[in-house]
Write a protein that holds these residues in place. Structure first.
Motif, PDB file in Angstrom:
ATOM      1  N   ARG A 303      47.753  49.963  -5.532  1.00 35.33           N
ATOM      2  CA  ARG A 303      47.695  50.903  -4.661  1.00 35.33           C
ATOM      3  C   ARG A 303      48.353  51.796  -6.284  1.00 35.33           C
ATOM      4  O   ARG A 303      49.390  51.049  -6.919  1.00 35.33           O
ATOM      5  N   GLU A 376      59.929  44.213   9.558  1.00 31.91           N
ATOM      6  CA  GLU A 376      57.959  44.053   9.667  1.00 31.91           C
ATOM      7  C   GLU A 376      57.461  43.715   9.041  1.00 31.91           C
ATOM      8  O   GLU A 376      57.147  43.546   7.855  1.00 31.91           O
ATOM      9  N   ILE A 377      56.466  43.155  10.195  1.00 34.99           N
ATOM     10  CA  ILE A 377      56.082  42.133   9.575  1.00 34.99           C
ATOM     11  C   ILE A 377      53.942  42.743   9.356  1.00 34.99           C
ATOM     12  O   ILE A 377      53.209  41.676   9.482  1.00 34.99           O
ATOM     13  N   GLY A 403      46.642  44.549   9.575  1.00 36.08           N
ATOM     14  CA  GLY A 403      47.070  43.931   8.183  1.00 36.08           C
ATOM     15  C   GLY A 403      48.442  43.562   7.809  1.00 36.08           C
ATOM     16  O   GLY A 403      49.587  44.231   8.763  1.00 36.08           O
ATOM     17  N   LEU A 404      48.646  42.745   7.174  1.00 35.51           N
ATOM     18  CA  LEU A 404      49.977  42.609   6.180  1.00 35.51           C
ATOM     19  C   LEU A 404      49.611  42.277   5.375  1.00 35.51           C
ATOM     20  O   LEU A 404      48.954  41.549   4.420  1.00 35.51           O
ATOM     21  N   SER A 405      50.681  41.725   4.185  1.00 41.28           N
ATOM     22  CA  SER A 405      50.632  41.183   2.754  1.00 41.28           C
ATOM     23  C   SER A 405      50.588  39.614   2.893  1.00 41.28           C
ATOM     24  O   SER A 405      51.151  38.935   3.665  1.00 41.28           O
ATOM     25  N   ARG A 408      54.889  39.308   0.709  1.00 36.45           N
ATOM     26  CA  ARG A 408      56.528  39.012   1.493  1.00 36.45           C
ATOM     27  C   ARG A 408      55.998  38.148   2.331  1.00 36.45           C
ATOM     28  O   ARG A 408      57.354  37.543   2.309  1.00 36.45           O
ATOM     29  N   PRO A 409      54.924  37.421   3.067  1.00 43.11           N
ATOM     30  CA  PRO A 409      55.996  35.741   3.524  1.00 43.11           C
ATOM     31  C   PRO A 409      56.218  35.050   2.673  1.00 43.11           C
ATOM     32  O   PRO A 409      57.260  34.230   2.733  1.00 43.11           O
TER      33      PRO A 409
HETATM   34  O1  FB9 Z   1      53.444  42.395   5.647  1.00 45.66           O
HETATM   35  C1  FB9 Z   1      54.038  43.059   5.226  1.00 45.66           C
HETATM   36  N1  FB9 Z   1      55.104  41.605   6.646  1.00 45.66           N
HETATM   37  C2  FB9 Z   1      55.464  40.920   6.540  1.00 45.66           C
HETATM   38  C3  FB9 Z   1      54.377  40.137   6.633  1.00 45.66           C
HETATM   39  C4  FB9 Z   1      54.586  38.579   6.757  1.00 45.66           C
HETATM   40  C5  FB9 Z   1      56.450  37.826   7.180  1.00 45.66           C
HETATM   41  O2  FB9 Z   1      55.398  36.846   6.895  1.00 45.66           O
HETATM   42  C6  FB9 Z   1      57.424  36.093   7.445  1.00 45.66           C
HETATM   43  C7  FB9 Z   1      57.459  35.182   7.484  1.00 45.66           C
HETATM   44  C8  FB9 Z   1      56.769  35.115   8.918  1.00 45.66           C
HETATM   45  C9  FB9 Z   1      57.227  38.700   6.604  1.00 45.66           C
HETATM   46  C10 FB9 Z   1      56.926  40.302   6.406  1.00 45.66           C
HETATM   47  N2  FB9 Z   1      54.425  44.261   5.731  1.00 45.66           N
HETATM   48  C11 FB9 Z   1      52.887  44.965   5.343  1.00 45.66           C
HETATM   49  C12 FB9 Z   1      55.217  44.860   6.360  1.00 45.66           C
HETATM   50  C13 FB9 Z   1      56.110  46.141   5.177  1.00 45.66           C
HETATM   51  O3  FB9 Z   1      56.571  44.311   4.523  1.00 45.66           O
HETATM   52  C14 FB9 Z   1      55.623  46.664   4.095  1.00 45.66           C
HETATM   53  O4  FB9 Z   1      57.004  47.267   4.240  1.00 45.66           O
HETATM   54  C15 FB9 Z   1      54.842  46.505   3.237  1.00 45.66           C
HETATM   55  N3  FB9 Z   1      53.499  46.364   3.707  1.00 45.66           N
HETATM   56  C16 FB9 Z   1      52.104  46.614   2.778  1.00 45.66           C
HETATM   57  C17 FB9 Z   1      52.176  48.165   2.334  1.00 45.66           C
HETATM   58  O5  FB9 Z   1      52.743  48.719   2.235  1.00 45.66           O
HETATM   59  C18 FB9 Z   1      52.213  49.575   0.722  1.00 45.66           C
HETATM   60  C19 FB9 Z   1      52.770  45.000   4.523  1.00 45.66           C
HETATM   61  C20 FB9 Z   1      51.407  45.633   3.319  1.00 45.66           C
HETATM   62  C21 FB9 Z   1      50.460  46.388   4.623  1.00 45.66           C
HETATM   63  C22 FB9 Z   1      50.602  47.106   5.136  1.00 45.66           C
HETATM   64  C23 FB9 Z   1      49.714  47.383   6.375  1.00 45.66           C
HETATM   65  C24 FB9 Z   1      48.883  46.499   6.512  1.00 45.66           C
HETATM   66  C25 FB9 Z   1      48.218  45.696   5.231  1.00 45.66           C
HETATM   67  C26 FB9 Z   1      49.164  45.078   4.147  1.00 45.66           C
HETATM   68  C27 FB9 Z   1      47.704  47.309   7.454  1.00 45.66           C
HETATM   69  C28 FB9 Z   1      46.705  47.546   8.093  1.00 45.66           C
HETATM   70  C29 FB9 Z   1      45.591  47.804   8.950  1.00 45.66           C
HETATM   71  C30 FB9 Z   1      46.391  48.510   9.954  1.00 45.66           C
HETATM   72  C31 FB9 Z   1      45.098  48.635  10.954  1.00 45.66           C
HETATM   73  C32 FB9 Z   1      44.236  48.026  11.031  1.00 45.66           C
HETATM   74  C33 FB9 Z   1      43.410  47.257   9.671  1.00 45.66           C
HETATM   75  C34 FB9 Z   1      44.451  47.328   8.717  1.00 45.66           C
END
Ligand code: FB9
Length: 467
Positions: A303, A376-377, A403-405, A408-409
């Protein structure tokens, strides 16, 4: 061994200060103290005067006691003789121990240990140093030279060199842990090996309108060459066009003129949901028709972000997708409970959110047990019918996804504060070599007893505590 200090050596050579003081005077002749100091030095005169008076070798005179007179003919400088005897024989046990000790206290001598080595020629003596060979070579064996060569003694206890093998990057360690979790939950990995995607799969198939700001240059990387993708399924594209322009029955769509050209533009994918969309299309159109399926992916997305300590222009997205008959949000919440417990979070909260392709959508929050705060996860939702129907999925099939990243974890697990210390050209290879095994602890399920069982457990507990 006895070794005189500089002061001791000077007394042994020139006499003690008291002897030098008296020898600077003529018997029965009054002399100014200052003259003596000028003759032998103020420091020496100061030390010698006191001792000479104590030995009654001199007496003082004059109205202000400024004069001295020698009152003996001959003096015996015993200390000088003693010091001279130490020079002649350095062995301390040859001398009176107490006297030596006193001299040491007056810092006139020190007791030293002198080591002497007697070096003789050994059996391997040679006039010059010959570097002995350490390795038996093929040449030595071939020529028979090995028979006359003395090899350097091998140290078989030396620890071997660290084999400089490969080292996994922390992100890849967490990726394999997350992959394991998805697999054990019955998900199948999607093929995400293409970073370049058409706008069609990345946006249009997800009903993201062509005017959406996320599709702009400052959010998305467009590919110059090849600018346009080769192929989009023609019939499907027409249905996508229809959904964008007029929606499905019951919705108006975005009521704009959808352009194939716009959809054909190549970009770097902004989310792995582009792949999920393609997989769902294939699922709907596969031989034998739709079958329920669970997919996952973990891969890089790009992005055009403003860079900062926690944001780069790319990150790894993890995504889970479930396509089945008559599933919905409650199933999604159930999946979150299992999935996030496996990555170490079991207190979850949700916040309504918006995505162009999911309705309803939820932001997911988890209470992190060691950070002791809510984080936020992830994001999630139920794919909209405007996305699913043009693919040809049966009307009673719904698809839930989240989805998640990965960064971050990983930054939490490895306590990395700045993403540049984790990912990018500035990462120190040492940290990659030294980072520990990634061990993600699943939160053990608490035994939740039924009320009746809990009642029995409480009664037993009460009885035991009375014993
Ligand atoms: O990962 C994120 N946070 C996170 C995840 C796991 C974690 O683990 C802990 C140790 C145990 C800690 C934190 N996030 C998503 C939340 C935020 O960090 C956010 O600020 C950043 N986001 C990214 C995108 O930013 C541009 C993280 C990334 C993200 C966000 C959304 C999706 C994927 C990645 C999605 C989706 C989706 C939604 C609907 C259908 C299909 C996919």
């Amino acid at each position: 061994m006895i070794q005189l200090t500089d002061e001791g050596q000077s007394y042994a050579t020139n006499g003690t200060p008291e002897a030098q003081y008296v020898n600077a005077l003529v018997k029965d002749e009054e002399t100014l103290k200052t003259d003596v100091e000028a003759k032998i030095g103020a420091q020496l005169a100061k030390i010698g005067f006191g001792k000479a008076m104590k030995n009654k070798w001199i007496k003082i005179g004059g109205d202000k006691k400024e004069k001295v007179t020698r009152c003996v003919d001959k003096i015996e400088d015993k200390d000088q003789d003693l010091l001279a005897s130490y020079v002649a024989n350095k062995e301390e046990k040859k001398h009176d121990k107490k006297v030596v000790e006193q001299m040491k206290k007056r810092q006139l001598l020190a007791i030293i240990t002198e080591k002497t080595f007697k070096v003789t020629k050994g059996k391997n003596y040679a006039p010059d140093f010959k570097k002995l060979p350490t390795t038996l070579t093929a040449e030595m064996i071939r020529t028979g030279e090995w028979k006359n060569v003395a090899f350097k003694k091998q140290n078989w206890n030396a620890s071997g060199l660290n084999p400089n093998g490969g080292h996994l990057h922390p992100l890849l360690k967490v990726r394999s842990q997350f992959r394991q979790i998805f697999l054990e939950m019955g998900f199948n990995e999607m093929p995400t090996d293409k970073f370049v995607e058409s706008s069609f799969w990345n946006f249009d198939s997800l009903i993201q309108p062509q005017s959406h700001p996320a599709r702009d240059m400052h959010d998305t990387f467009f590919i110059k060459n090849p600018k346009m993708c080769k192929d989009v399924p023609e019939q499907y594209a027409l249905k996508v066009k229809e959904a964008h322009e007029h929606g499905l029955e019951g919705s108006r769509g975005y009521e704009y003129d959808w352009k194939m050209d716009e959809a054909m533009k190549n970009i770097l994918r902004t989310h792995t949901t582009a792949v999920s969309s393609k997989m769902l299309y294939n699922l709907a159109n596969q031989e034998g028709g739709f079958k329920p399926m669970k997919y996952f992916s973990i891969d890089r997305v790009f992005r055009n972000e403003t860079l900062d300590a926690t944001h780069l222009a790319e990150f790894h997205q993890c995504e889970g997708v479930i396509a089945d008959y008559n599933i919905g949000l409650s199933h999604l919440l159930g999946i979150f409970t299992t999935f996030f417990k496996k990555i170490g979070i079991d207190k979850l909260k949700y916040k309504p959110a918006y995505n162009p392709y999911t309705e309803p959508s939820l932001e997911i929050f988890g209470y992190h047990p060691t950070l002791k705060r809510w984080v936020e996860i992830g994001n999630s939702g139920v794919f909209r019918p405007e996305m699913l129907e043009p693919m040809g999925l049966p009307k009673d099939v719904s698809v839930i996804a989240w989805g998640l990243s990965l960064e971050r974890p990983t930054m939490i697990y490895y306590d990395v504060k700045n993403i540049r210390d984790l990912f990018g050209h500035k990462v120190s290879l040492t940290s990659t070599k030294k980072n520990p095994i990634c061990y993600i602890q699943e939160i053990e399920p608490k035994a939740t007893l039924s009320p009746a069982d809990q009642k029995v457990a409480d009664e037993v507990e009460a009885k035991l505590s009375k014993q």
